[in-house]
Design an enzyme around this catalytic site. Structure first.
Site, PDB file in Angstrom:
ATOM      1  N   CYS A 180     -39.707 -14.281  14.075  1.00  0.00           N
ATOM      2  CA  CYS A 180     -39.188 -15.369  13.243  1.00  0.00           C
ATOM      3  C   CYS A 180     -39.165 -14.846  11.822  1.00  0.00           C
ATOM      4  O   CYS A 180     -40.198 -14.429  11.297  1.00  0.00           O
ATOM      5  CB  CYS A 180     -40.080 -16.605  13.369  1.00  0.00           C
ATOM      6  SG  CYS A 180     -39.932 -17.803  12.023  1.00  0.00           S
ATOM      7  N   CYS A 202     -41.518 -16.699   9.305  1.00  0.00           N
ATOM      8  CA  CYS A 202     -42.915 -16.426   9.652  1.00  0.00           C
ATOM      9  C   CYS A 202     -43.280 -14.990   9.295  1.00  0.00           C
ATOM     10  O   CYS A 202     -44.388 -14.715   8.806  1.00  0.00           O
ATOM     11  CB  CYS A 202     -43.156 -16.653  11.145  1.00  0.00           C
ATOM     12  SG  CYS A 202     -42.659 -18.273  11.749  1.00  0.00           S
TER      13      CYS A 202
END
Length: 492
Positions: free
Chosen positions: A371, A374
């Site tokens: 991600c 993230c």
């Protein structure tokens, strides 16, 4: 699997009362629920005395500080840091989000739109910053270990992006929060990170012990008389510090996710009290580790204060220098961490190198996060903590002198350090918001019940999953040193 019912624990509870009556001649009240203890705590607003005046007796281990002092300065700290990180110097960050994972082939990419990162055109970044980013890497070559796209020096606790690739990001436009990134890929990331704590003590083992203690319904366990045998690793201060650093970072990330939560049913963003109860409130030690990390970071910022003050921030925008001075003053009063207590004795050098190797591996694991957002904030926080560790454990007073050592930290380490401190202190502030929600809720019993049920299920899953993680990941953390990833260990 049949649903958990309250009748499942009733016989054990009654049996605990009988054992208590036999042992003490009277009945005792059940132990306080940890979730309630966390959410019903009232933070301190005014310190009775500063950390600098306290002896090593407070509840924050390995520090000369207590929880009350951290809480008393946190509102002012968050206010100044929130304004400071919006200044140009601290809001732009260069990062490589597309470097290949060096440990495994990552297929768990997040397809949710909130996973994306919005980059900015390089022309928006001052020219001298771009030139500085390249010169820092192309300059000295001695003592540098390289992997494709990243490097570290002997004094570094993490791999740094080489800045020849990557892109510039405006951090204010890409805040940390819920992205929907979850499942096997996210579990593997955290399993790998905790197993890089493997000085013999893994996340799987620690979680298994904690959950076994929490949900073991034997009379001895319920009465608080049962403890799994301690290991030699648990007795090593440096290894306990390492685990608390990782756990505190994990707690902060979880708090931000729960606070900036996207309800996929209603399409509304907002705080999720059940998420906070599940991930933090039911596990008070995670919040304790967050306090510990705040003190550690404040000590590093305080120690490197003269170096930070040498930057002329007001050349970019007025008011930045004053904000930084305010942060440094708070850090001096609350950053009471004693770095001299660590890495002492005959094996100190070996232990420090092992500590560095593990944390460097954690920085490489960030390249495996599926991600983009993230990965961005994971890399920033690992870099920020690593910068703090370098300041505390690698630099003497001469090295910290900006007149003698102008290249102590890269610009991106400074940006990461301040943004990480902001995230961690903000997490403590957010915790107060969740406490306010808790006092307003009319659904407390359901929240407690769901949190305990979730923890019980998670404990069972991790017990079986953790064994697999240990088998697969220990060869990476144990046998393959960072420099070997270039060879046959690259795609383990």
């Amino acid at each position: 699997m049949r649903p958990l019912r309250r009748l499942d624990v009733l016989p054990a509870f009654l049996l605990s009362l009988i054992y208590s009556w036999i042992a003490n001649g009277e009945f005792i009240r059940p132990r306080p629920n940890p979730l309630k203890q966390v959410l019903e705590h009232t933070p301190v607003n005014q310190p009775s005395e500063t950390c600098a005046k306290l002896r090593l007796k407070g509840p924050i281990e390995t520090t000369h500080c207590d929880y009350e002092t951290v809480e008393s300065v946190n509102d002012e700290l968050v206010s100044n840091l929130s304004a400071l990180v919006r200044k140009p110097f601290f809001r732009y960050y260069k990062v490589d989000l597309y470097r290949e994972c060096p440990f495994w082939r990552e297929n768990g990419f997040c397809m949710h739109r909130t996973c994306g990162v919005t980059s900015i055109d390089e022309s928006q970044v001052p020219r001298e910053w771009r030139a500085e980013a390249l010169s820092q890497v192309r300059g000295a070559q001695e003592g540098i270990v390289r992997l494709p796209g990243c490097f570290y020096k002997n004094s570094d606790f993490c791999f740094l992006d080489d800045n020849e690739g990557g892109e510039y990001v405006d951090l204010t436009e890409n805040p940390e929060g819920f992205t929907g990134y979850a499942g096997a890929s996210a579990h593997r990331i955290w399993g790998s990170i905790y197993n890089e704590n493997c000085f013999g003590l893994s996340e799987a083992t620690l979680l298994q012990r904690a959950e076994m203690s929490r949900f073991d319904r034997s009379p001895a366990s319920i009465l608080g008389l049962s403890r799994l045998p301690a290991t030699a690793d648990e007795g090593c201060l440096e290894k306990r510090v390492y685990y608390r650093i990782i756990s505190g970072m994990h707690a902060s990330i979880s708090i931000h996710i729960c606070h900036r939560w996207f309800n996929q049913t209603t399409g509304v963003w907002g705080p999720n009290l059940q998420c906070f109860a599940n991930r933090i409130a039911l596990h008070p030690e995670r919040l304790q580790h967050l306090y510990f990390n705040n003190v550690l970071l404040l000590r590093a910022v305080s120690r490197v204060g003269p170096y930070l003050s040498a930057y002329s921030l007001d050349d970019e925008e007025k008011g930045a220098d004053e904000l930084l001075d305010n942060v440094l003053n708070i850090a001096k009063s609350a950053g009471a961490f004693d770095e001299t207590a660590l890495f002492r004795g005959n094996d100190a050098k070996i232990l420090k190198e092992e500590f560095k190797d593990h944390f460097r591996n954690v920085s490489l694991i960030m390249d495996c996060v599926g991600c983009d957002k993230c990965r961005l904030w994971g890399k920033i926080q690992v870099t920020g903590i690593a910068a703090a560790l370098k300041i505390l454990f690698e630099m003497d007073e001469n090295a910290l002198d900006p007149q003698l050592n102008r290249n102590l930290l890269t610009r991106w380490e400074v940006v990461a350090l301040i943004n990480t401190l902001r995230l961690f202190s903000e997490s403590l502030k957010i915790t107060e918001d969740f406490r306010a929600l808790w006092h307003e809720t009319h659904d407390a019993e359901r929240i407690i019940s769901e949190a305990e049920t979730e923890a019980l299920i998670t404990a069972k899953v991790r017990t079986s999953w953790g064994a697999h993680v240990l088998l697969v990941l220990i060869p990476i953390g144990r046998q393959a040193k960072p420099q070997l990833f270039l060879g046959r260990h690259r795609h383990l």
